[in-house]
Design a protein around this motif. Structure first.
Motif, PDB file in Angstrom:
ATOM      1  N   ASN A  55      49.014  31.764  29.946  1.00 49.77           N
ATOM      2  CA  ASN A  55      48.697  32.448  31.209  1.00 49.77           C
ATOM      3  C   ASN A  55      47.625  31.717  32.011  1.00 49.77           C
ATOM      4  OD1 ASN A  55      50.487  34.504  31.258  1.00 49.77           O
ATOM      5  ND2 ASN A  55      49.179  35.918  30.106  1.00 49.77           N
ATOM      6  N   ASP A  56      46.562  31.287  31.316  1.00 47.79           N
ATOM      7  CA  ASP A  56      45.487  30.548  31.999  1.00 47.79           C
ATOM      8  C   ASP A  56      46.044  29.251  32.585  1.00 47.79           C
ATOM      9  OD1 ASP A  56      44.102  32.545  30.862  1.00 47.79           O
ATOM     10  OD2 ASP A  56      42.812  31.294  29.575  1.00 47.79           O
ATOM     11  N   GLU A  58      49.096  28.593  33.460  1.00 53.98           N
ATOM     12  CA  GLU A  58      49.969  28.874  34.603  1.00 53.98           C
ATOM     13  C   GLU A  58      49.146  29.143  35.865  1.00 53.98           C
ATOM     14  OE1 GLU A  58      52.798  32.031  33.945  1.00 53.98           O
ATOM     15  OE2 GLU A  58      53.669  31.801  35.948  1.00 53.98           O
ATOM     16  N   GLN A  59      48.047  29.883  35.701  1.00 50.35           N
ATOM     17  CA  GLN A  59      47.192  30.167  36.866  1.00 50.35           C
ATOM     18  C   GLN A  59      46.604  28.872  37.442  1.00 50.35           C
ATOM     19  OE1 GLN A  59      47.480  32.978  38.309  1.00 50.35           O
ATOM     20  NE2 GLN A  59      48.711  33.597  36.528  1.00 50.35           N
ATOM     21  N   ASN A 223      61.064  32.176  33.210  1.00 51.44           N
ATOM     22  CA  ASN A 223      59.613  32.318  33.370  1.00 51.44           C
ATOM     23  C   ASN A 223      58.959  30.937  33.268  1.00 51.44           C
ATOM     24  OD1 ASN A 223      59.571  31.666  30.682  1.00 51.44           O
ATOM     25  ND2 ASN A 223      59.254  33.769  29.979  1.00 51.44           N
ATOM     26  N   LYS A 225      57.099  29.488  31.032  1.00 51.56           N
ATOM     27  CA  LYS A 225      57.315  28.790  29.750  1.00 51.56           C
ATOM     28  C   LYS A 225      58.712  28.161  29.707  1.00 51.56           C
ATOM     29  CE  LYS A 225      57.726  29.745  24.765  1.00 51.56           C
ATOM     30  NZ  LYS A 225      59.168  29.656  24.499  1.00 51.56           N
TER      31      LYS A 225
END
Ligand SMILES: [Zn+2]
Ligand SMILES: [Zn+2]
Length: 420
Positions: A55-56, A58-59, A223, A225
């Motif tokens: 998540n980090d 991707e941000q 998504n 990933k």
């Protein structure tokens, strides 16, 4: 060189973690954009850990400048590509696979000036070769289907064709054996080999085009990933074929130099198997990098991507009612070629089985006689199918794969062509 599968994301205590070291390897192998990678590393809060929560990550990627090229190496800017891929996608229409496969381009364009019309050229001559095995103007050939390649009936006007030559070049390059008696002259064999390498070259180019098309549209609904894993995998496949193109281009250019000089000698060596009347029951033509000889000994290590691969040409064809199985190679690869021939002829009783297996194991550009194919027993058809699909099951050739030739080929005599 073989394709590689990199595992990039792990699930640790229900949190998806991305492995920075693996991504770095993808960058070194040019499968992921190095500029995006540096940007992420620079902005990582915790630089000491190798695993970063997905998540980090991707941000951080989302903060990458939108005008810069996308991390997936599509060549498009980030904003037009993966920044919001599912939204972007509806602006574009995917190109049809058939259109890609029929791209028109003359492969002889760098040697002399083309005529305006790119034609549907036969990589195996229609007259004499395909007609020698056809029934009601049809043969069986491998066609791509949802289940992979399967044998289907094809009209001889469409069998083995590709849009790889302009009309002028197609006529002039292959007239030596299409319009004249076949006397196994250097020039005739040279032209046969050139056509084989061009057909193979064209196929690889089109596979790359298809991979690029899939790359653009297959992961729209995935998504982050899924997208990153998919893009790295497909980039590695593209790289694999690009390397194939590079190495085959080396040989193609080598032959083209001779066309410029009008000198067709000294380049290639040939081994000829002359066949009995009414044989062979199939026609085949290609050029490829054989890794194992027919006794199972390794000839070259294709995993070593940095080394120029060695190629053989295979032409199993009928010309003027006479069948030939001709294997050719470059003189600079003499030992390679001789080792292949020795592995085929060392056990005389197995020669026909080995040639048959060589053609059906490795050559997609193979067409078979309907009468012969339809006369095979169910178990023979299964054996034939097993030859064709072995790559899906096994990594390397072994002698246990050699099959009975099913009365498809009969040898009269065989010899090194006297090049003196
Ligand atoms: Zn992209
Ligand atoms: Zn041309």
């Amino acid at each position: 060189m073989k394709e590689e599968k990199l595992v990039l994301v792990y699930n640790i205590l229900n949190i998806q973690m991305l492995d920075i070291n693996i991504l770095k390897r993808a960058v070194t192998e040019k499968l992921f954009c190095d500029d995006t990678f540096s940007f992420i590393i620079k902005n990582l809060k915790d630089k000491n850990h190798n695993l970063v929560p997905l998540n980090d990550f991707e941000q951080l990627v989302k903060k990458y400048p939108k005008k810069k090229k996308c991390w997936c190496l599509s060549g498009l800017s980030f904003i037009d590509c993966h920044f919001a891929k599912n939204r972007n996608f509806f602006d574009k229409k995917p190109t049809k696979i058939k259109k890609i496969l029929n791209k028109k381009e003359c492969l002889h364009k760098n040697v002399s000036i083309c005529s305006n019309d790119i034609i549907k050229a036969h990589s195996i001559s229609k007259k004499g070769a395909l007609t020698s095995i056809s029934e009601n103007n049809h043969v069986y050939g491998l066609k791509f289907d949802f289940n992979g390649f399967i044998f289907k009936k094809i009209g001889i006007n469409d069998a083995s064709t590709f849009y790889g030559f302009c009309k002028k070049h197609d006529e002039f390059l292959f007239s030596s054996f299409e319009k004249h008696d076949f006397n196994k002259t250097q020039k005739q064999l040279f032209d046969l080999c050139y056509r084989a390498i061009c057909q193979e070259h064209y196929t690889m180019l089109r596979v790359i085009d298809i991979l690029h098309e899939i790359k653009l549209n297959k992961d729209i609904n995935d998504n982050f990933k899924g997208q990153i894993e998919f893009q790295i995998t497909i980039n590695s496949q593209i790289k694999f074929y690009e390397l194939g193109i590079k190495y085959s281009n080396y040989y193609k250019k080598n032959l083209e130099k001779k066309y410029s000089l009008l000198n067709y000698e000294d380049n290639l060596q040939h081994y000829v198997f002359e066949l009995n009347d009414n044989y062979p029951k199939f026609q085949s033509s290609t050029c490829f990098n054989l890794e194992y000889d027919l006794e199972g000994n390794q000839l070259q290590d294709l995993d070593k991507a940095e080394i120029q691969s060695k190629n053989i040409f295979v032409n199993c064809i009928s010309l003027q009612q006479k069948g030939y199985f001709i294997i050719s190679w470059f003189k600079e690869n003499t030992d390679y070629g001789k080792q292949i021939i020795n592995s085929i002829i060392s056990k005389p009783l197995l020669i026909e089985d080995k040639l048959f297996s060589l053609a059906f194991l490795y050559i997609h550009n193979t067409f078979v006689s309907p009468v012969w194919f339809e006369s095979l027993t169910d178990s023979q058809k299964i054996d034939l199918e097993n030859l064709r699909i072995f790559w899906a099951e096994k990594e390397k050739f072994s002698t246990s794969m050699i099959q009975d030739n099913m009365d498809s080929i009969k040898i009269e005599n065989h010899y090194f062509l006297n090049t003196a």
